[in-house]
Design a protein around this motif. Structure first.
Motif, PDB file in Angstrom:
ATOM      1  N   LYS A 168     -10.282   6.240  13.145  1.00  0.00           N
ATOM      2  CA  LYS A 168     -10.705   5.879  11.788  1.00  0.00           C
ATOM      3  C   LYS A 168     -12.119   5.311  11.727  1.00  0.00           C
ATOM      4  O   LYS A 168     -12.361   4.260  11.133  1.00  0.00           O
ATOM      5  N   TYR A 170     -14.372   7.156  10.436  1.00  0.00           N
ATOM      6  CA  TYR A 170     -14.819   7.808   9.201  1.00  0.00           C
ATOM      7  C   TYR A 170     -16.154   8.541   9.334  1.00  0.00           C
ATOM      8  O   TYR A 170     -16.853   8.753   8.340  1.00  0.00           O
ATOM      9  N   ARG A 183     -16.406   4.995  -3.638  1.00  0.00           N
ATOM     10  CA  ARG A 183     -15.382   4.202  -2.972  1.00  0.00           C
ATOM     11  C   ARG A 183     -14.229   5.133  -2.639  1.00  0.00           C
ATOM     12  O   ARG A 183     -13.450   5.498  -3.498  1.00  0.00           O
ATOM     13  N   ASP A 187     -10.739   3.053   1.106  1.00  0.00           N
ATOM     14  CA  ASP A 187     -11.452   1.779   0.996  1.00  0.00           C
ATOM     15  C   ASP A 187     -11.029   0.985  -0.234  1.00  0.00           C
ATOM     16  O   ASP A 187     -11.548  -0.102  -0.490  1.00  0.00           O
ATOM     17  N   ASN A 189      -8.975  -1.474  -1.827  1.00  0.00           N
ATOM     18  CA  ASN A 189      -8.130  -2.477  -1.161  1.00  0.00           C
ATOM     19  C   ASN A 189      -7.567  -3.553  -2.087  1.00  0.00           C
ATOM     20  O   ASN A 189      -7.160  -4.603  -1.630  1.00  0.00           O
ATOM     21  N   GLN A 190      -7.591  -3.303  -3.377  1.00  0.00           N
ATOM     22  CA  GLN A 190      -6.988  -4.284  -4.284  1.00  0.00           C
ATOM     23  C   GLN A 190      -6.008  -3.591  -5.214  1.00  0.00           C
ATOM     24  O   GLN A 190      -6.307  -3.425  -6.396  1.00  0.00           O
ATOM     25  N   GLN A 192      -4.409  -2.441  -1.217  1.00  0.00           N
ATOM     26  CA  GLN A 192      -4.742  -1.476  -0.169  1.00  0.00           C
ATOM     27  C   GLN A 192      -3.782  -0.291  -0.306  1.00  0.00           C
ATOM     28  O   GLN A 192      -2.618  -0.383   0.047  1.00  0.00           O
ATOM     29  N   ASN A 195      -2.961   2.513   4.445  1.00  0.00           N
ATOM     30  CA  ASN A 195      -3.081   1.649   5.624  1.00  0.00           C
ATOM     31  C   ASN A 195      -4.433   1.787   6.289  1.00  0.00           C
ATOM     32  O   ASN A 195      -4.912   2.902   6.479  1.00  0.00           O
ATOM     33  N   THR A 196      -5.001   0.679   6.696  1.00  0.00           N
ATOM     34  CA  THR A 196      -6.236   0.824   7.468  1.00  0.00           C
ATOM     35  C   THR A 196      -5.896   1.032   8.944  1.00  0.00           C
ATOM     36  O   THR A 196      -6.746   1.412   9.718  1.00  0.00           O
ATOM     37  N   SER A 197      -4.658   0.755   9.324  1.00  0.00           N
ATOM     38  CA  SER A 197      -4.282   0.846  10.740  1.00  0.00           C
ATOM     39  C   SER A 197      -4.455   2.256  11.269  1.00  0.00           C
ATOM     40  O   SER A 197      -4.035   3.222  10.643  1.00  0.00           O
ATOM     41  N   SER A 198      -5.037   2.319  12.444  1.00  0.00           N
ATOM     42  CA  SER A 198      -5.245   3.617  13.059  1.00  0.00           C
ATOM     43  C   SER A 198      -4.117   3.906  14.039  1.00  0.00           C
ATOM     44  O   SER A 198      -4.338   4.079  15.227  1.00  0.00           O
ATOM     45  N   ASN A 203      -3.194   7.549  10.790  1.00  0.00           N
ATOM     46  CA  ASN A 203      -4.140   8.629  11.067  1.00  0.00           C
ATOM     47  C   ASN A 203      -3.744   9.915  10.344  1.00  0.00           C
ATOM     48  O   ASN A 203      -4.601  10.670   9.880  1.00  0.00           O
TER      49      ASN A 203
END
Ligand code: SF4
Ligand code: SF4
Ligand code: SF4
Ligand code: SF4
Lengths: 276, 337
Positions: A168, A170, A183, A187, A189-190, A192, A195-198, A203
């Motif tokens: 991730k 990007y 955006r 990204d 995030n309000q 989120q 998931n930002t987790s890779s 993925n």
């Protein structure tokens, strides 16, 4: 006169006459086979420009830099046919005004770099027609065929293995001229949303979101594939999505500046098969 | 007389380490990528690489890591810490720059509290480094006062023998000595000549660059805009860097239960400094690139007495637009800005 010199002269002329405020081109890189994007603002600097068969990056992504075209002034950019298609899509999607973009078109075939006549995106209409039938390189085509012959489960496993490598970063998004969202959904995030987790699930989410957003918009420049630091064959996903939109809707992305975006358009005679 | 490990005995060492309870992790090629992975035998190791594309950082500070499981109940919140396993690991065939990266990051993770997720792994790992006999055009360890046989961060240093039969083994720490004890029968005492080290040219004057960076007048220099114009703001250079260590904390789950995770984050991203209000103090890419350089060659040294760069060159090697630390510090020092 070689193509590099011809285009240096032309860039100098465009800058000194005030026809453009900036020329986006290629310059020498940190090793003999590397080229890097350069930004030339005066005729005195055009000797920094290099044009040869190593100039493969699609520089049209810089046209969507925030504020670049908002003063109404023109910009010249070195583009291969894939980049010209990007400009058409960006125009069709109201991201750039094609009148502000002077195209220094060129083509690479093997070691040969040849100039393409025409300076505005519209001048390249006949070229677009001929590109429709051009496919993948033989090597990628073999890999695409191999994937095509797999069962759905095998193919899923293939992509699972590939996406497991994703970190991730990007880079695929950042390098892509079609990824201009100020955006990106990942990204937001309000809250989120994604998931930002890779990890494998994250993925998958990321790569599938991106593949969908590129369906019928990717110009196959290969930028994402080259930029990916963990060597995920992103071109194969985009190619499959393009094939789908071509087969079902006869849509060849970027053939003109007034082409309707395929997934944002409804026609009464649209086939009703599910896109995937 | 020194201790020699022959190539032919490497598999025996691997077995011995495994019997002693170690997992063995080494550079390998798989799935069209070079990285540090667990290996079954010497044949799985890619020791011919100058440097794998990914770093050993992945095994100490993974890209996503669960920290704590939480459950919010009516009257209470249950939490369960998810510390990494206690397994012992041997990292074989590390390069000096990657090993140094761990040492550089230790003070950061041990600064105001001891990050158990990092140190548990550090304490259970033995770093067996191989001195470099070849480099590529991007290697720059010598520019940051390290080098192809620098011991920083290593527990054992292996010097390749000139005749290619194996390595001379030098233990550097107690952890290294303990690991060596497990393979004494596989080693031999010999006087063999070691191969010459890689020649890594010095690419910039780091002291001069640091002086320039320390001058507050240069913080607003136009240089930052020029040098970073082509940066597309991806995270490649930070995620592939053995010393970059920024992370974000994210809760994954629903309102009542889930897992709190530590995920890599990058100063190259616009989102990195975005405030809840929408204001972004680093709102251009040039400010972000300046931050990366300042952090590595000014702030980090100010806090921990060491630069946050081990000279592996990955930031340039992997940058999609051919930028990197080397070019920036070269520009600063060469043009005596
Ligand atoms: S998705 Fe990849 S290949 Fe397609 S236009 Fe974007 S960068 Fe180019
Ligand atoms: S460039 Fe590759 S690693 Fe980075 S986000 Fe895209 S797919 Fe993942
Ligand atoms: S310097 Fe290169 S790798 Fe780093 S963020 Fe910019 S474009 Fe990406
Ligand atoms: S900043 Fe670049 S050269 Fe230095 S350690 Fe990180 S990736 Fe390697």
């Amino acid at each position: 006169m070689g193509i590099q010199e011809q285009y240096r002269n032309e860039a100098a002329e465009l800058l000194s006459s005030g026809a453009v405020k900036l020329v986006i081109g290629y310059g020498g890189g940190s090793t003999p086979d590397r080229r890097r994007p350069v930004f030339v603002r005066s005729a005195e600097e055009v000797s920094r420009l290099v044009l040869d068969s190593y100039c493969v990056a699609n520089l049209s992504a810089y046209l969507i830099s925030e504020g670049l075209l908002s003063d109404g002034k023109n910009v010249a950019v070195f583009l291969k046919p894939d980049g010209i298609r990007s400009v058409n899509i960006l125009s069709a999607e109201a991201q750039v005004n094609p009148d502000q973009v002077v195209i220094l078109g060129f083509n690479i075939e093997g070691e040969q770099t040849t100039p393409l006549p025409g300076r505005k995106a519209a001048d390249y209409a006949p070229l677009m027609e001929s590109l429709r039938s051009s496919g993948l390189s033989p090597e990628l085509q073999r890999e695409a065929d191999r994937l095509e012959q797999m069962s759905a489960v095998e193919r899923f496993d293939y992509w699972k293995e590939q996406f497991a490598k994703c970190i991730k970063c990007y880079a695929c998004r950042q390098v892509c001229p079609m990824c201009y969202c100020r955006r990106c959904i990942v990204d937001v995030n309000q809250p989120q949303w994604i998931n930002t987790s890779s990890h494998t699930l994250g993925n998958f989410e990321w790569n599938i979101v991106r593949a969908f957003h590129l369906a019928g918009r990717c110009v196959a420049c290969g930028g994402c594939d080259r930029a990916c630091p963990v060597n995920i064959p992103l071109r194969l996903i985009n190619h499959r999505m393009s094939k789908e939109t071509l087969d079902i809707f006869g849509h060849f992305p970027g053939e003109s500046a007034d082409q309707k975006p395929v997934l944002a358009t409804f026609r009464q005679d649209d086939p009703e098969t599910f896109i995937l | 007389m020194t201790r020699i490990l022959l190539n032919s005995r490497l598999d025996d060492c691997l077995s011995a380490w495994r019997s002693a309870g170690y997992r063995v992790i080494a550079p390998s090629r798989s799935n069209n990528l070079t990285s540090f992975d667990e290996v079954a035998s010497a044949a799985d190791m890619a020791l011919d690489l100058v440097l794998p594309e990914r770093t050993i950082k992945d095994h100490f500070f993974p890209q996503t890591e669960p920290l704590v499981r939480y459950e919010i109940k009516k009257q209470q919140i249950d939490t369960e810490e998810m510390l990494p396993p206690d397994d012992k690991r041997v990292f074989f065939g590390v390069r000096p720059c990657d090993a140094a990266g761990l040492d550089i990051d230790d003070p950061l993770f041990g600064w105001d509290y001891k990050d158990q997720y990092w140190f548990k792994r550090r304490e259970n790992s033995v770093i067996v480094t191989i001195a470099c006999t070849k480099a590529d055009p991007f290697c720059m360890c010598t520019s940051v006062n390290l080098g192809p046989d620098n011991p920083k961060g290593s527990d054992i240093m292996l010097h390749p023998l000139k005749d290619g039969r194996g390595w001379q083994m030098v233990t550097l720490t107690d952890r290294g000595k303990a690991l060596l004890e497990t393979v004494v029968p596989m080693l031999q005492e010999d006087a063999a000549e070691t191969a010459s080290l890689a020649n890594v040219p010095v690419k910039f004057d780091v002291e001069k660059a640091m002086t320039w960076l320390a001058d507050p007048a240069n913080f607003e220099s136009h240089f930052w805009k020029e040098i970073s114009q082509r940066c597309i703001g991806c995270g490649s250079c930070t995620f592939l860097c053995p010393t970059c260590h920024c992370f974000d904390i994210q809760d994954e789950g629903d309102t009542y239960s889930g897992i709190r995770r530590k995920n890599w984050d990058s100063c190259s991203f616009a989102m990195f400094t975005m405030h809840t209000s929408g204001h972004n103090p680093r709102n251009t890419q040039s400010m972000r690139w300046r931050q990366r350089i300042m952090h590595k060659f000014n702030y980090y040294r100010g806090k921990f007495g060491v630069n946050s760069c081990s000279g592996c060159g990955r930031c340039t090697r992997q940058c999609p637009v051919d930028m990197g630390i080397t070019e920036t510090l070269q520009e600063i020092t060469n043009t005596a800005k």
